[in-house]
Design a protein around this motif. Structure first.
Motif, PDB file in Angstrom:
ATOM      1  N   PRO A 137       0.801  -1.222   0.000  1.00  0.00           N
ATOM      2  CA  PRO A 137       0.000   0.000   0.000  1.00  0.00           C
ATOM      3  C   PRO A 137       0.839   1.281   0.000  1.00  0.00           C
ATOM      4  O   PRO A 137       0.420   2.277  -0.544  1.00  0.00           O
ATOM      5  N   ILE A 138       2.047   1.257   0.593  1.00  0.00           N
ATOM      6  CA  ILE A 138       2.865   2.471   0.646  1.00  0.00           C
ATOM      7  C   ILE A 138       3.246   2.904  -0.764  1.00  0.00           C
ATOM      8  O   ILE A 138       3.118   4.079  -1.121  1.00  0.00           O
ATOM      9  N   LEU A 139       3.696   1.960  -1.585  1.00  0.00           N
ATOM     10  CA  LEU A 139       4.074   2.315  -2.947  1.00  0.00           C
ATOM     11  C   LEU A 139       2.864   2.786  -3.746  1.00  0.00           C
ATOM     12  O   LEU A 139       2.982   3.681  -4.582  1.00  0.00           O
ATOM     13  N   GLU A 140       1.696   2.207  -3.472  1.00  0.00           N
ATOM     14  CA  GLU A 140       0.472   2.660  -4.151  1.00  0.00           C
ATOM     15  C   GLU A 140       0.137   4.086  -3.743  1.00  0.00           C
ATOM     16  O   GLU A 140      -0.286   4.898  -4.575  1.00  0.00           O
ATOM     17  N   MET A 141       0.353   4.413  -2.467  1.00  0.00           N
ATOM     18  CA  MET A 141       0.090   5.785  -2.017  1.00  0.00           C
ATOM     19  C   MET A 141       1.080   6.757  -2.655  1.00  0.00           C
ATOM     20  O   MET A 141       0.702   7.856  -3.051  1.00  0.00           O
ATOM     21  N   PHE A 142       2.354   6.352  -2.761  1.00  0.00           N
ATOM     22  CA  PHE A 142       3.334   7.218  -3.427  1.00  0.00           C
ATOM     23  C   PHE A 142       2.972   7.416  -4.896  1.00  0.00           C
ATOM     24  O   PHE A 142       3.107   8.505  -5.440  1.00  0.00           O
ATOM     25  N   GLU A 143       2.512   6.348  -5.543  1.00  0.00           N
ATOM     26  CA  GLU A 143       2.117   6.454  -6.950  1.00  0.00           C
ATOM     27  C   GLU A 143       0.952   7.426  -7.109  1.00  0.00           C
ATOM     28  O   GLU A 143       0.951   8.284  -7.998  1.00  0.00           O
ATOM     29  N   THR A 144      -0.037   7.312  -6.214  1.00  0.00           N
ATOM     30  CA  THR A 144      -1.184   8.219  -6.245  1.00  0.00           C
ATOM     31  C   THR A 144      -0.740   9.650  -5.966  1.00  0.00           C
ATOM     32  O   THR A 144      -1.155  10.592  -6.652  1.00  0.00           O
ATOM     33  N   SER A 145       0.128   9.801  -4.982  1.00  0.00           N
ATOM     34  CA  SER A 145       0.640  11.126  -4.644  1.00  0.00           C
ATOM     35  C   SER A 145       1.385  11.735  -5.830  1.00  0.00           C
ATOM     36  O   SER A 145       1.237  12.932  -6.115  1.00  0.00           O
ATOM     37  N   ALA A 146       2.165  10.918  -6.536  1.00  0.00           N
ATOM     38  CA  ALA A 146       2.915  11.413  -7.698  1.00  0.00           C
ATOM     39  C   ALA A 146       1.972  11.958  -8.759  1.00  0.00           C
ATOM     40  O   ALA A 146       2.236  13.009  -9.352  1.00  0.00           O
ATOM     41  N   GLU A 147       0.866  11.271  -8.987  1.00  0.00           N
ATOM     42  CA  GLU A 147      -0.095  11.724 -10.001  1.00  0.00           C
ATOM     43  C   GLU A 147      -0.805  12.999  -9.562  1.00  0.00           C
ATOM     44  O   GLU A 147      -1.010  13.918 -10.362  1.00  0.00           O
ATOM     45  N   ILE A 148      -1.178  13.072  -8.285  1.00  0.00           N
ATOM     46  CA  ILE A 148      -1.852  14.277  -7.779  1.00  0.00           C
ATOM     47  C   ILE A 148      -0.904  15.481  -7.833  1.00  0.00           C
ATOM     48  O   ILE A 148      -1.271  16.571  -8.264  1.00  0.00           O
ATOM     49  N   GLU A 149       0.336  15.272  -7.395  1.00  0.00           N
ATOM     50  CA  GLU A 149       1.313  16.362  -7.411  1.00  0.00           C
ATOM     51  C   GLU A 149       1.611  16.803  -8.850  1.00  0.00           C
ATOM     52  O   GLU A 149       1.777  17.992  -9.122  1.00  0.00           O
ATOM     53  N   ALA A 150       1.685  15.838  -9.772  1.00  0.00           N
ATOM     54  CA  ALA A 150       1.924  16.167 -11.185  1.00  0.00           C
ATOM     55  C   ALA A 150       0.779  17.013 -11.734  1.00  0.00           C
ATOM     56  O   ALA A 150       0.996  17.979 -12.474  1.00  0.00           O
ATOM     57  N   MET A 151      -0.448  16.652 -11.364  1.00  0.00           N
ATOM     58  CA  MET A 151      -1.614  17.412 -11.807  1.00  0.00           C
ATOM     59  C   MET A 151      -1.584  18.824 -11.202  1.00  0.00           C
ATOM     60  O   MET A 151      -1.841  19.815 -11.905  1.00  0.00           O
ATOM     61  N   CYS A 152      -1.227  18.912  -9.913  1.00  0.00           N
ATOM     62  CA  CYS A 152      -1.162  20.221  -9.257  1.00  0.00           C
ATOM     63  C   CYS A 152      -0.162  21.144  -9.943  1.00  0.00           C
ATOM     64  O   CYS A 152      -0.468  22.310 -10.220  1.00  0.00           O
ATOM     65  N   VAL A 153       1.044  20.642 -10.209  1.00  0.00           N
ATOM     66  CA  VAL A 153       2.066  21.527 -10.778  1.00  0.00           C
ATOM     67  C   VAL A 153       1.724  21.907 -12.214  1.00  0.00           C
ATOM     68  O   VAL A 153       2.038  23.015 -12.655  1.00  0.00           O
ATOM     69  N   ARG A 154       1.054  21.018 -12.953  1.00  0.00           N
ATOM     70  CA  ARG A 154       0.661  21.363 -14.327  1.00  0.00           C
ATOM     71  C   ARG A 154      -0.308  22.539 -14.307  1.00  0.00           C
ATOM     72  O   ARG A 154      -0.146  23.517 -15.033  1.00  0.00           O
ATOM     73  N   ILE A 155      -1.320  22.453 -13.447  1.00  0.00           N
ATOM     74  CA  ILE A 155      -2.305  23.532 -13.346  1.00  0.00           C
ATOM     75  C   ILE A 155      -1.667  24.797 -12.759  1.00  0.00           C
ATOM     76  O   ILE A 155      -1.902  25.914 -13.226  1.00  0.00           O
ATOM     77  N   ALA A 156      -0.817  24.601 -11.735  1.00  0.00           N
ATOM     78  CA  ALA A 156      -0.164  25.750 -11.099  1.00  0.00           C
ATOM     79  C   ALA A 156       0.716  26.516 -12.091  1.00  0.00           C
ATOM     80  O   ALA A 156       0.821  27.743 -12.005  1.00  0.00           O
ATOM     81  N   THR A 157       1.339  25.812 -13.021  1.00  0.00           N
ATOM     82  CA  THR A 157       2.193  26.474 -14.016  1.00  0.00           C
ATOM     83  C   THR A 157       1.432  27.558 -14.770  1.00  0.00           C
ATOM     84  O   THR A 157       1.980  28.617 -15.070  1.00  0.00           O
ATOM     85  N   TYR A 158       0.155  27.320 -15.029  1.00  0.00           N
ATOM     86  CA  TYR A 158      -0.654  28.275 -15.800  1.00  0.00           C
ATOM     87  C   TYR A 158      -1.376  29.293 -14.917  1.00  0.00           C
ATOM     88  O   TYR A 158      -1.805  30.331 -15.415  1.00  0.00           O
ATOM     89  N   ARG A 159      -1.509  29.001 -13.622  1.00  0.00           N
ATOM     90  CA  ARG A 159      -2.279  29.878 -12.739  1.00  0.00           C
ATOM     91  C   ARG A 159      -1.445  30.615 -11.702  1.00  0.00           C
ATOM     92  O   ARG A 159      -1.971  31.474 -10.991  1.00  0.00           O
ATOM     93  N   ILE A 160      -0.176  30.284 -11.582  1.00  0.00           N
ATOM     94  CA  ILE A 160       0.658  30.857 -10.523  1.00  0.00           C
ATOM     95  C   ILE A 160       0.758  32.378 -10.687  1.00  0.00           C
ATOM     96  O   ILE A 160       0.883  32.892 -11.800  1.00  0.00           O
ATOM     97  N   THR A 161       0.671  33.087  -9.571  1.00  0.00           N
ATOM     98  CA  THR A 161       0.791  34.543  -9.588  1.00  0.00           C
ATOM     99  C   THR A 161       2.265  34.930  -9.480  1.00  0.00           C
ATOM    100  O   THR A 161       3.093  34.127  -9.032  1.00  0.00           O
ATOM    101  N   PRO A 162       2.600  36.146  -9.856  1.00  0.00           N
ATOM    102  CA  PRO A 162       3.996  36.597  -9.698  1.00  0.00           C
ATOM    103  C   PRO A 162       4.478  36.509  -8.243  1.00  0.00           C
ATOM    104  O   PRO A 162       5.634  36.161  -7.997  1.00  0.00           O
TER     105      PRO A 162
END
Length: 198
Positions: free
Chosen positions: A1-26
């Protein structure tokens, strides 16, 4: 389960940074740059505790830069569940420097406005952290003499603990040396975790 949680976390974090790249303020971008620049000194000193604190804040700024409260909440929840494992991987010999290099690649992708590249870099960063755990886990099989007193031919060992999902550090199992007379730390009311042998 730990590796599954890391895998899930990796996908969530990847999604966050993709969206943040376009929405981040100065202001948010400036804060990330400032934090990232300051982290070089932490790596130089090998200060795992300070780097762990910085790392948590760095990722939380990215969650906030999504400007999606639900997504940020989910990312933070899974990050908190993996907190102990994240700290462990930072203790591997070269992990602090590699983590900072990975952050640098993420920052470059954000600066170029390339959300897909930032996402790929973040996913790799998170999976590298998961793979680093294997280098620091130590296990040892108990022997009968670890549990039994001289003259005993049967015994029982119980381990237990209390934990929560808060960001505060909870107490951890005591390391009790083989041959120690104190093998009943579970009964100690000052400790939240431990073991008992009978």
């Amino acid at each position: 389960p730990i590796l599954e949680m890391f895998e899930t976390s990796a996908e969530i974090e990847a999604m966050c940074v993709r969206i943040a790249t376009y929405r981040i303020t100065p202001i948010e971008r400036g804060r990330l740059i400032e934090m990232h620049d300051a982290s070089a000194a932490l790596v130089e000193r090998g200060d795992v505790d300070a780097y762990d604190k910085f790392n948590r804040e760095f990722h939380e700024v990215i969650y906030g830069a999504t400007h999606n409260a639900f997504m940020a909440e989910q990312a933070l929840a899974i990050r908190n569940r993996l907190k102990a494992f994240r700290r462990t991987q930072l203790r591997q010999a070269t992990r602090l420097a590699r983590s900072r290099e990975e952050h640098d690649a993420i920052m470059n992708a954000i600066a170029q406005g390339d959300g897909d590249e930032a996402s790929r870099r973040m996913r790799a960063h998170m999976l590298n952290a998961a793979s680093a755990i294997g280098g620091v886990v130590y296990m040892e099989t108990l022997k009968a003499e670890d549990i039994l007193d001289d003259g005993q031919d049967w015994g029982l060992r119980v381990r237990g603990g209390v934990a929560d999902n808060s960001i505060d550090r909870t107490r951890t199992f005591k390391q009790i040396a083989r041959g120690s007379d104190n093998r009943n730390s579970l009964r100690d009311p000052r400790d939240w975790n431990g073991s008992s042998s009978q």
